[in-house]
Design a protein around this motif. Structure first.
Motif, PDB file in Angstrom:
ATOM      1  N   VAL A 159      18.663  15.105   6.200  1.00 31.64           N
ATOM      2  CA  VAL A 159      17.507  15.879   6.673  1.00 31.64           C
ATOM      3  C   VAL A 159      17.476  15.904   8.199  1.00 31.64           C
ATOM      4  CG1 VAL A 159      14.987  15.933   6.806  1.00 31.64           C
ATOM      5  CG2 VAL A 159      16.110  15.496   4.611  1.00 31.64           C
ATOM      6  N   LEU A 160      17.666  14.725   8.811  1.00 30.05           N
ATOM      7  CA  LEU A 160      17.560  14.616  10.262  1.00 30.05           C
ATOM      8  C   LEU A 160      18.714  15.315  10.970  1.00 30.05           C
ATOM      9  CD1 LEU A 160      15.966  13.293  12.611  1.00 30.05           C
ATOM     10  CD2 LEU A 160      17.479  11.327  12.392  1.00 30.05           C
ATOM     11  N   VAL A 161      19.928  15.068  10.507  1.00 26.78           N
ATOM     12  CA  VAL A 161      21.116  15.530  11.237  1.00 26.78           C
ATOM     13  C   VAL A 161      21.517  16.947  10.851  1.00 26.78           C
ATOM     14  CG1 VAL A 161      23.560  15.054  11.659  1.00 26.78           C
ATOM     15  CG2 VAL A 161      21.915  13.163  11.557  1.00 26.78           C
ATOM     16  N   GLU A 162      21.464  17.255   9.552  1.00 26.02           N
ATOM     17  CA  GLU A 162      21.945  18.559   9.106  1.00 26.02           C
ATOM     18  C   GLU A 162      20.832  19.616   9.099  1.00 26.02           C
ATOM     19  OE1 GLU A 162      23.909  17.946   5.381  1.00 26.02           O
ATOM     20  OE2 GLU A 162      25.132  16.292   6.182  1.00 26.02           O
ATOM     21  N   GLU A 163      19.673  19.262   8.532  1.00 21.75           N
ATOM     22  CA  GLU A 163      18.594  20.247   8.459  1.00 21.75           C
ATOM     23  C   GLU A 163      17.901  20.428   9.805  1.00 21.75           C
ATOM     24  OE1 GLU A 163      15.800  19.677   5.317  1.00 21.75           O
ATOM     25  OE2 GLU A 163      17.360  19.174   3.838  1.00 21.75           O
ATOM     26  N   ARG A 164      17.575  19.306  10.459  1.00 22.22           N
ATOM     27  CA  ARG A 164      16.831  19.384  11.721  1.00 22.22           C
ATOM     28  C   ARG A 164      17.746  19.471  12.943  1.00 22.22           C
ATOM     29  NH1 ARG A 164      11.768  15.079  11.047  1.00 22.22           N
ATOM     30  NH2 ARG A 164      11.085  15.784   8.979  1.00 22.22           N
ATOM     31  N   GLN A 165      19.040  19.262  12.740  1.00 16.11           N
ATOM     32  CA  GLN A 165      19.999  19.325  13.853  1.00 16.11           C
ATOM     33  C   GLN A 165      19.567  18.403  15.003  1.00 16.11           C
ATOM     34  OE1 GLN A 165      23.032  21.565  13.977  1.00 16.11           O
ATOM     35  NE2 GLN A 165      22.542  21.082  11.839  1.00 16.11           N
ATOM     36  N   ASP A 166      19.206  17.158  14.658  1.00 16.49           N
ATOM     37  CA  ASP A 166      18.642  16.230  15.641  1.00 16.49           C
ATOM     38  C   ASP A 166      19.392  14.899  15.599  1.00 16.49           C
ATOM     39  OD1 ASP A 166      16.980  15.266  17.602  1.00 16.49           O
ATOM     40  OD2 ASP A 166      15.251  14.941  16.302  1.00 16.49           O
ATOM     41  N   GLU A 167      20.703  14.986  15.716  1.00 12.28           N
ATOM     42  CA  GLU A 167      21.513  13.779  15.569  1.00 12.28           C
ATOM     43  C   GLU A 167      21.250  12.758  16.665  1.00 12.28           C
ATOM     44  OE1 GLU A 167      26.190  12.545  14.687  1.00 12.28           O
ATOM     45  OE2 GLU A 167      25.641  14.633  15.101  1.00 12.28           O
ATOM     46  N   ARG A 168      20.830  13.198  17.851  1.00 12.11           N
ATOM     47  CA  ARG A 168      20.620  12.290  18.971  1.00 12.11           C
ATOM     48  C   ARG A 168      19.341  11.470  18.832  1.00 12.11           C
ATOM     49  NH1 ARG A 168      20.245  14.170  25.278  1.00 12.11           N
ATOM     50  NH2 ARG A 168      18.511  15.344  24.389  1.00 12.11           N
ATOM     51  N   ASN A 169      18.489  11.821  17.880  1.00 17.62           N
ATOM     52  CA  ASN A 169      17.216  11.139  17.656  1.00 17.62           C
ATOM     53  C   ASN A 169      17.418   9.635  17.497  1.00 17.62           C
ATOM     54  OD1 ASN A 169      14.757  10.191  16.194  1.00 17.62           O
ATOM     55  ND2 ASN A 169      14.277  12.370  16.192  1.00 17.62           N
ATOM     56  N   ASN A 170      16.476   8.851  18.014  1.00 17.69           N
ATOM     57  CA  ASN A 170      16.616   7.391  17.885  1.00 17.69           C
ATOM     58  C   ASN A 170      16.564   6.931  16.427  1.00 17.69           C
ATOM     59  OD1 ASN A 170      13.664   6.664  17.313  1.00 17.69           O
ATOM     60  ND2 ASN A 170      13.457   7.658  19.306  1.00 17.69           N
ATOM     61  N   TYR A 171      15.967   7.727  15.536  1.00 13.53           N
ATOM     62  CA  TYR A 171      15.987   7.380  14.105  1.00 13.53           C
ATOM     63  C   TYR A 171      17.418   7.255  13.596  1.00 13.53           C
ATOM     64  CZ  TYR A 171      11.033   8.802  13.404  1.00 13.53           C
ATOM     65  OH  TYR A 171       9.674   8.919  13.426  1.00 13.53           O
ATOM     66  N   THR A 172      18.298   8.103  14.102  1.00 13.29           N
ATOM     67  CA  THR A 172      19.672   8.144  13.592  1.00 13.29           C
ATOM     68  C   THR A 172      20.353   6.805  13.745  1.00 13.29           C
ATOM     69  OG1 THR A 172      19.736  10.438  14.361  1.00 13.29           O
ATOM     70  CG2 THR A 172      21.804   9.489  13.626  1.00 13.29           C
ATOM     71  N   ALA A 173      20.092   6.122  14.852  1.00 16.51           N
ATOM     72  CA  ALA A 173      20.712   4.815  15.073  1.00 16.51           C
ATOM     73  C   ALA A 173      20.304   3.830  13.984  1.00 16.51           C
ATOM     74  CB  ALA A 173      20.319   4.283  16.452  1.00 16.51           C
ATOM     75  N   TRP A 174      19.031   3.874  13.603  1.00 12.45           N
ATOM     76  CA  TRP A 174      18.565   2.931  12.588  1.00 12.45           C
ATOM     77  C   TRP A 174      19.006   3.329  11.180  1.00 12.45           C
ATOM     78  CZ3 TRP A 174      16.981  -1.867  12.608  1.00 12.45           C
ATOM     79  CH2 TRP A 174      16.633  -2.425  13.827  1.00 12.45           C
ATOM     80  N   ARG A 199      29.242   6.824  12.091  1.00  9.53           N
ATOM     81  CA  ARG A 199      28.043   7.561  12.484  1.00  9.53           C
ATOM     82  C   ARG A 199      27.299   6.846  13.613  1.00  9.53           C
ATOM     83  NH1 ARG A 199      25.928   9.043   6.329  1.00  9.53           N
ATOM     84  NH2 ARG A 199      27.073  11.029   6.134  1.00  9.53           N
ATOM     85  N   VAL A 200      27.261   5.526  13.549  1.00 16.44           N
ATOM     86  CA  VAL A 200      26.612   4.756  14.610  1.00 16.44           C
ATOM     87  C   VAL A 200      27.363   4.919  15.925  1.00 16.44           C
ATOM     88  CG1 VAL A 200      26.062   2.415  15.403  1.00 16.44           C
ATOM     89  CG2 VAL A 200      25.570   3.090  13.035  1.00 16.44           C
ATOM     90  N   LEU A 201      28.684   4.797  15.885  1.00 14.22           N
ATOM     91  CA  LEU A 201      29.476   4.918  17.109  1.00 14.22           C
ATOM     92  C   LEU A 201      29.396   6.334  17.673  1.00 14.22           C
ATOM     93  CD1 LEU A 201      32.579   2.800  16.061  1.00 14.22           C
ATOM     94  CD2 LEU A 201      30.699   2.119  17.550  1.00 14.22           C
ATOM     95  N   ARG A 202      29.264   7.322  16.811  1.00 17.80           N
ATOM     96  CA  ARG A 202      29.076   8.695  17.281  1.00 17.80           C
ATOM     97  C   ARG A 202      27.732   8.818  18.000  1.00 17.80           C
ATOM     98  NH1 ARG A 202      30.134  14.067  17.042  1.00 17.80           N
ATOM     99  NH2 ARG A 202      28.377  15.450  16.539  1.00 17.80           N
ATOM    100  N   HIS A 203      26.723   8.167  17.457  1.00 20.06           N
ATOM    101  CA  HIS A 203      25.411   8.205  18.092  1.00 20.06           C
ATOM    102  C   HIS A 203      25.454   7.570  19.483  1.00 20.06           C
ATOM    103  CE1 HIS A 203      21.066   7.340  18.725  1.00 20.06           C
ATOM    104  NE2 HIS A 203      20.916   8.459  18.029  1.00 20.06           N
ATOM    105  N   VAL A 204      26.226   6.503  19.642  1.00 18.48           N
ATOM    106  CA  VAL A 204      26.387   5.890  20.963  1.00 18.48           C
ATOM    107  C   VAL A 204      26.870   6.932  21.967  1.00 18.48           C
ATOM    108  CG1 VAL A 204      27.658   4.168  22.301  1.00 18.48           C
ATOM    109  CG2 VAL A 204      26.822   3.587  20.010  1.00 18.48           C
TER     110      VAL A 204
END
Length: 593
Positions: A159-174, A199-204
């Motif tokens: 939902v966060l990454v694909e639907e909302r296109q918000d991969e950089r969001n701090n939620y993604t790390a958790w 996915r975590v390392l990509r978020h970094v």
């Protein structure tokens, strides 16, 4: 055994007094007490408190499991296994096919909690306990819980990454940390665990700038995301991790060491309810995990401050995490306690040679949804948090946006009483050897501001220039976290800032304007956000209907303040400060325009 709540949790930020705007202190009968005597009742407060209860239970589960592994204590192991099985029952009973009904429309919804973010934080703790106990501890019901959790985390990630296109969001790390640890606890195939770690390392790479800051520029979320990264890398050999990711995480750790005040407190830049025991515990955990990943770390003073704030609530969990990584720490660049500029987030830290006083100036981007309207604010730290960044109370408090994120809460310029626009400032000159920074911004239409900070012996000179395209009412705010006394002296003013232990900061102030003389006006204000109902004397240096104003101050933090300071302001906005010491000796500090 610790009693585990049997109902889902809501949103912990709702655990706030609607009258005083501060976090509630705990349950009392059918309600919840505030530190000022209120009793708050209702389902929102109940649901918020259950979040805190669930997180406390998960922490106790984790602590008991680690203690059992370290000591071989049979009773601790039995307790931890029983808590896991009890949680499996609660999860099966409380979580249905849909999402949590307490979630608000803007939230990334969870199941056991209103937010998927809260679910991920809780899942990391429970999964860590299961990993420590080993596969033999997982009853079928516990395995089912982890299978459901992993599916929920995957759905939330999509939902966060694909639907909302918000991969950089701090939620993604958790979500990444929870996915990695739940997969490990469940014994999922290696490729599933590797996918979550990737996915975590990509978020970094996406969320951390070259200056080491998490992109939002909030110390709260910087700590929040850094902790998720460190937890997600459980059992990794630091030497085997991608070098670029390790360097960025090391830079995040270095940020904490380099922005911390002389006493170890981390300035509460932008959003975050900072001064609370759970937040300080997280700092202690970060310090321990950071030492396992890289060396040197430089967080000893930060850790001491956090431990002092935790006090009797220190349960020592972090001491069991010293073997979190499979190999030894990798060598990285050491942090510095010199003055430092973080170019991307636009924070400049001026620090004296003895590391007893520092100024943090905000001249960067607004900071997204967690930003404050505080461009060119100058925060002062030393023997006390003289003029600290205020932070915010828990987010359900109306004072988050009603006061603490607003310009009025910050030591910067307001025009016509309005909030600044969400703009980006500029660092025009940076000379750390000379202890000088010049920053500028246009936070209102037709208004240009420039602020120069210049370190001197036991002091800092502060010159703010405001130019407008039409006569405006201006105010430069002084926002102390200590007692403030103000005295008018001729055409200027003196201020004395007094900390609870008697330490003092002395201010000397003068101005020139295109209109009536400036006045330093004292009035009631709020202190930092850990107690929004507290009142303090604050001051606004006000100028009516001006098109040009220069406001010049000298703040002296040494033990022997000047008996007088002559301040001469040049037409071009430069200033000369001539302090006369108690022995009659004088020296000069020049601040260029």
């Amino acid at each position: 055994m610790t009693r585990i709540p049997t109902a889902p949790g809501g949103w912990w930020h709702d655990y706030v007094c609607p009258t005083h705007g501060t976090e509630l202190v705990g349950p009392d009968g059918d309600g919840h007490r505030c530190s000022r005597g209120c009793l708050v009742v209702g389902p929102r407060a109940d649901g918020a408190h259950r979040v805190l209860e669930h997180q406390a239970c998960a922490r106790e589960l984790r602590r008991t499991a680690h203690r059992a592994a370290a000591t071989g204590a049979v009773e601790d192991r039995r307790t931890a296994v029983a808590m896991l099985e009890e949680y499996a029952k609660v999860y099966a009973g409380a979580v249905g096919p849909g999402w949590n009904e307490d979630a608000e429309p803007w939230m990334l919804r969870g199941r056991l909690f209103a937010q998927a973010l809260t679910e991920a934080q809780w899942a990391v703790q429970v999964a860590d306990a299961a990993i420590v106990l080993g596969p033999g501890a997982l009853a079928p019901s516990v395995e089912e819980m982890f299978e459901d959790l992993l599916a929920t985390i995957e759905q939330s990630y999509a939902v966060l990454v694909e639907e909302r296109q918000d991969e950089r969001n701090n939620y993604t790390a958790w979500l990444g940390a929870a996915g990695a640890l739940v997969a490990r606890a469940l014994g999922a195939p290696d490729d599933i665990h590797a996918q979550w770690r990737h996915r975590v390392l990509r978020h970094v790479e996406l969320a951390v700038g070259d200056d080491g800051w998490e992109w939002e520029g909030s110390t709260y979320y910087h700590l929040f995301v850094l902790r998720a990264y460190l937890l997600a890398l459980r059992d990794a050999d630091p030497a085997d991790l991608p070098g670029t990711a390790v360097e960025k995480i090391a830079a995040m750790i270095r940020v904490l060491a380099e922005v911390a005040a002389p006493d170890g407190r981390i300035p509460a830049l932008h959003d975050g309810p900072y001064d609370r025991v759970p937040a300080h515990r997280e700092v202690l955990e970060i310090a321990t995990l950071a030492r396992g990943l890289v060396t040197p770390v430089g967080l000893d003073t930060v850790e001491r401050f956090a431990r002092d704030r935790v006090g009797d609530a220190d349960d020592g969990l972090e001491a069991s995490l010293t073997d979190w990584f499979a190999g030894g720490p990798v060598q990285v660049r050491a942090p510095s306690r010199d003055s430092v500029l973080f170019e991307q987030v636009g924070y400049a830290v001026l620090r004296d040679a003895d590391d007893t006083f520092q100024v943090v100036v905000d001249a960067g981007p607004h900071g997204g949804s967690h930003g404050h309207h505080d461009k060119l604010a100058a925060y002062l730290y030393g023997a006390a948090p003289w003029q600290p960044a205020p932070g915010v109370p828990p987010y359900a408090s109306p004072l988050r946006h009603g006061h603490y994120a607003r310009t009025v809460a910050h030591p910067t310029v307001r025009v016509a009483g309005a909030d600044q626009d969400p703009v980006t400032g500029r660092v025009e000159r940076w000379d750390p050897a000379a202890g000088c920074v010049v920053v500028s911004a246009e936070p209102y239409p037709g208004v240009r501001m420039r602020r120069t900070l210049q370190l001197g012996t036991d002091c800092v000179a502060d010159v703010t220039v405001v130019e407008t395209d039409s006569p405006r009412d201006l105010a430069l705010a002084l926002r102390p976290a200590v007692e403030l006394a103000v005295r008018t002296r001729g055409g200027g003013a003196e201020t004395i800032w007094t900390a609870p232990d008697g330490a003092t900061l002395h201010g000397f102030h003068a101005s020139t304007t295109s209109a009536a003389p400036a006045a330093l006006v004292v009035g009631p204000g709020r202190g930092p956000s850990d107690d929004p109902a507290a009142t303090r004397d604050v001051a606004d240096w006000t100028v009516a209907a001006a098109e040009h104003a220069v406001l010049a101050s000298l703040y002296h933090h040494g033990s022997r303040p000047p008996q007088a300071v002559d301040i001469e302001i040049a037409p071009d906005g430069g200033a000369t400060f001539r302090p006369t010491g108690p022995d009659g000796a004088a020296h000069t500090i020049e601040v260029a325009p």
